[in-house]
Write an enzyme that holds these catalytic residues in place. Structure first.
Site, PDB file in Angstrom:
ATOM      1  CG  HIS A 108      78.132  33.045 134.402  1.00 26.36           C
ATOM      2  ND1 HIS A 108      78.047  31.888 135.135  1.00 26.36           N
ATOM      3  CD2 HIS A 108      79.368  33.039 133.853  1.00 26.36           C
ATOM      4  CE1 HIS A 108      79.178  31.210 135.031  1.00 26.36           C
ATOM      5  NE2 HIS A 108      79.991  31.900 134.267  1.00 26.36           N
ATOM      6  CE1 TYR A 135      77.495  25.653 131.375  1.00 27.50           C
ATOM      7  CE2 TYR A 135      77.748  27.191 133.187  1.00 27.50           C
ATOM      8  CZ  TYR A 135      77.902  25.925 132.656  1.00 27.50           C
ATOM      9  OH  TYR A 135      78.464  24.931 133.424  1.00 27.50           O
ATOM     10  CG  ASP A 175      80.604  25.375 135.765  1.00 26.42           C
ATOM     11  OD1 ASP A 175      81.694  24.866 135.425  1.00 26.42           O
ATOM     12  OD2 ASP A 175      79.529  24.768 135.657  1.00 26.42           O
ATOM     13  NE  ARG A 235      75.589  22.270 135.726  1.00 28.26           N
ATOM     14  CZ  ARG A 235      75.721  21.549 134.605  1.00 28.26           C
ATOM     15  NH1 ARG A 235      76.335  22.085 133.565  1.00 28.26           N
ATOM     16  NH2 ARG A 235      75.254  20.324 134.532  1.00 28.26           N
ATOM     17  CG  ASP A 267      80.034  23.426 130.674  1.00 29.64           C
ATOM     18  OD1 ASP A 267      80.134  23.598 129.445  1.00 29.64           O
ATOM     19  OD2 ASP A 267      79.320  22.542 131.177  1.00 29.64           O
ATOM     20  CD  GLU A 271      82.884  20.620 139.775  1.00 30.88           C
ATOM     21  OE1 GLU A 271      83.634  19.730 139.338  1.00 30.88           O
ATOM     22  OE2 GLU A 271      82.851  20.941 140.978  1.00 30.88           O
ATOM     23  CD  GLU A 309      82.721  20.645 131.106  1.00 28.82           C
ATOM     24  OE1 GLU A 309      82.494  19.949 132.097  1.00 28.82           O
ATOM     25  OE2 GLU A 309      82.279  21.790 130.950  1.00 28.82           O
TER      26      GLU A 309
END
Length: 645
Positions: free
Chosen positions: A396, A350, A134, A352, A132, A136, A59
């Site tokens: 995660h 990470y 997640d 989030r 990432d 998104e 990203e």
């Protein structure tokens, strides 16, 4: 490092593209407008020879730079710089009549980036999509895969940007998780429906440029309701009485304080000065003696390692960082920092995440490090077990340092002041979470004076345990633990003085960032990854303002909240919003169909919207007549809404 990763790239896992309807449990639902061949993982194919490069797409440019260091010359790393496709800005972009099919377009300014990615993909032996890990990130990977139209696309998840983390991810590439894509898509569509329907209505009825959001509007409602509680609160007066006492058994003992708690074996309430002074006068003539002494060994256990919401709350308390700033700094620490000893390296996992899970290997490494640094007594016999929230993604890990031996002080010269403070907070919290509990002797002394009962509490830490590394912010707000002198039952005490003080009950506190995030999380409103943007948005829209670190609604915020609560009871309902978040989790888990969830959401919303168009008060054109005479024309003046309220 390059050799094993190159070997990983040559590995050909069986990731043949599958029809989502045939995918084994949990079943993945095909997103709207999806080419099944593109959206799934890579097909088996022969490589293009030793000279071909593999393409890795992430990203951000900083993340790309860090990953390039570890992958070497056989990999080209490019950055999409966030999303490359989204719903159009000029229209709603959703077919509300035909299954809520979304229309995705290339985001303005991203055509060149996408073109460069597509060109590089044509020359690549394999393409690894590594946004990432997640929802998104999954959506970004999905959109890029659609554009590439390539059969050799892999999805890789980097939980940490380190040599080990990258190598493990590259050795086990997988497919795009369509369930996760569907969950993101459902959220995006619901938010677009709310925003593109209600916002223009507010422009017409209140003021141009206003916005409404499915979650942000509920956050504003919480702040408005808390403000109403504060303004409606009527303080109640009460008084306290404290005795300053000395033991008779030791002339060297320090005085201590005991508070009056009972009269005639009932909890005492002192309502005014007269009552307090009468009690003090009575007590002056009474002998004081110890009636009971209780001593217990107590333990205080460490808090779990950080998840996103807890990190944001603690950064507010300890560092006075806004959630937006905290997430920006955490992103930098995750993506990579240039260090003197190791060069570019990701310092944390990470950021989030809603899971408190720690990998067993890293847990063992940390326990060994703690034992070496502090001694065997500072690690528990078995690691503490921390339970994640119900909907947590256990794939995660919690937010932790990528190497426990990178102590904060060692990196102080490599980090900015704010990066250092946040890294130290994360490192300390994680290390403390694996340490032994603190032990202390707690003493409670009951003291009688006639028919009155006083109580004194004290504690002495006998073993500091995890507290030598970290104490949670809320615990630091507690009163300092006091040490009491040695006392025995039936021992007489010397009364030095009696104090009486006036107090008033306090209203509930106005929200700050930490309290608002806590309540959003507890009531399942939004998700931790969205809290920073929610809090920023409601301030940018001038719905709330911050004074002395606390939020209060503006007149505009109160007006918009009143209108939305009246005309959109579901959208503004806390329980309804929480249920929708759980529905999104159900989509990601393969238990719910996204189109059905959107339909169940849209039908009642459409009815409320149609009704609101007719019945919502036209605040913009409303005016309140006054008896104030205009100096220029002699007419009566009126209060009207202007640009700023």
């Amino acid at each position: 490092m390059e050799q094993p990763l190159a070997k990983a790239a040559r590995k050909k896992p069986d990731t043949t593209s599958k029809d989502p309807q045939e995918t084994k449990k949990p079943r993945r639902t095909q997103p709207a407008r999806t080419d099944q061949e593109q959206a799934s993982g890579p097909k088996k194919r022969e490589g293009r020879g030793p000279s071909a490069q593999s393409l890795v797409i992430v990203e951000s440019p900083s993340k790309a730079k860090t990953i390039s260091k570890y992958l070497g010359r056989k990999f080209k790393v490019m950055a999409s710089i966030g999303h490359v496709k989204d719903l159009p800005k000029s229209k709603i972009g959703i077919d509300l009549e035909q299954g809520f099919t979304p229309e995705y377009v290339v985001i303005k300014g991203k055509a060149k980036i996408l073109s460069e990615i597509k060109k590089a993909a044509k020359d690549a032996d394999r393409v690894y999509l590594a946004p990432d890990p997640d929802r998104e990130g999954e959506a970004i990977a999905w959109h890029i895969a659609q554009e590439l139209k390539s059969p050799h696309v892999y999805r890789v998840l980097f939980n940490e940007i380190t040599a080990k983390g990258i190598q493990e991810a590259m050795q086990s590439p997988g497919e795009i998780d369509l369930q996760k894509v569907n969950a993101q898509q459902a959220r995006r569509i619901m938010d677009r429906i709310v925003g593109y329907k209600i916002s223009p209505l507010l422009w017409e009825k209140v003021r141009y440029g206003l916005s409404a959001g499915r979650v942000q509007s509920v956050a504003v409602r919480l702040i408005c309701e808390r403000e109403q509680e504060v303004l409606a609160f009527v303080p109640t007066e009460y008084w306290s009485v404290e005795a300053h006492l000395l033991p008779t058994s030791s002339a060297q003992a320090a005085p201590f304080i005991a508070r009056l708690i009972q009269r005639d074996n009932e909890p005492i309430q002192i309502h005014n000065r007269e009552e307090a002074e009468a009690i003090v006068a009575t007590l002056q003539t009474k002998p004081f003696s110890v009636s009971k002494v209780e001593q217990k060994e107590k333990r205080r256990y460490p808090a779990p390692p950080f998840i996103t919401s807890r990190l944001q709350q603690e950064a507010v308390r300890k560092l006075s960082f806004t959630p937006k700033k905290t997430m920006m700094l955490a992103q930098q620490l995750y993506e990579g920092i240039e260090t003197q000893r190791e060069g570019l390296v990701g310092l944390i996992t990470y950021m989030r995440t809603d899971s408190v899970r720690i990998s067993p290997d890293f847990q063992r490494e940390t326990r060994a490090w703690i034992e070496q640094r502090y001694g065997r007594g500072y690690i528990p016999e078995t690691p503490h077990f921390y339970k994640s929230r119900k909907a947590a993604q256990e794939g995660h890990e919690a937010i932790r340092p990528t190497d426990v031996q990178r102590e904060p002080e060692m990196l102080k010269d490599d980090l900015t002041r704010d990066q250092y403070l946040l890294y130290r907070l994360i490192w300390n919290r994680f290390v403390a979470s694996l340490m032994a509990p603190a032990r202390f002797d707690a003493t409670q002394v009951d003291i009688t004076a006639g028919n009155y009962l006083f109580r004194a509490n004290g504690a002495v830490i006998t073993f500091p345990g995890f507290t030598i590394v970290y104490i949670e912010g809320r615990e630091e707000d507690d009163d300092e633990e006091k040490r009491l002198p040695e006392l025995a039952a039936q021992e007489n005490l010397i009364l030095q003085s009696l104090d009486h003080q006036q107090h008033f009950t306090q209203p509930p506190p106005r929200y700050n960032e930490a309290l608002l995030i806590r309540d959003l999380e507890e009531q399942d409103i939004g998700r931790p990854s969205t809290y920073a943007s929610i809090i920023s948005t409601i301030q940018e829209r001038k719905y709330v303002e911050k004074s002395k670190g606390r939020f209060a609604p503006t007149d505009l915020g109160k007006t918009v909240n009143t209108l939305l609560v009246e005309h959109f009871p579901d959208i503004m309902n806390v329980a309804f919003t929480a249920r929708m978040e759980n529905e999104l989790d159900g989509i990601e888990g393969g238990e719910k169909e996204w189109v059905e969830i959107i339909r169940n959401f849209y039908e009642p919303f459409r009815k409320d919207f149609d009704k609101a168009q007719i019945e919502m008060k036209d605040v913009k054109r409303q005016q309140i007549e006054t008896d104030i005479v205009c100096e220029k024309c002699g007419g009566l003046m009126a209060i009207k809404w202007g640009r700023f309220g």
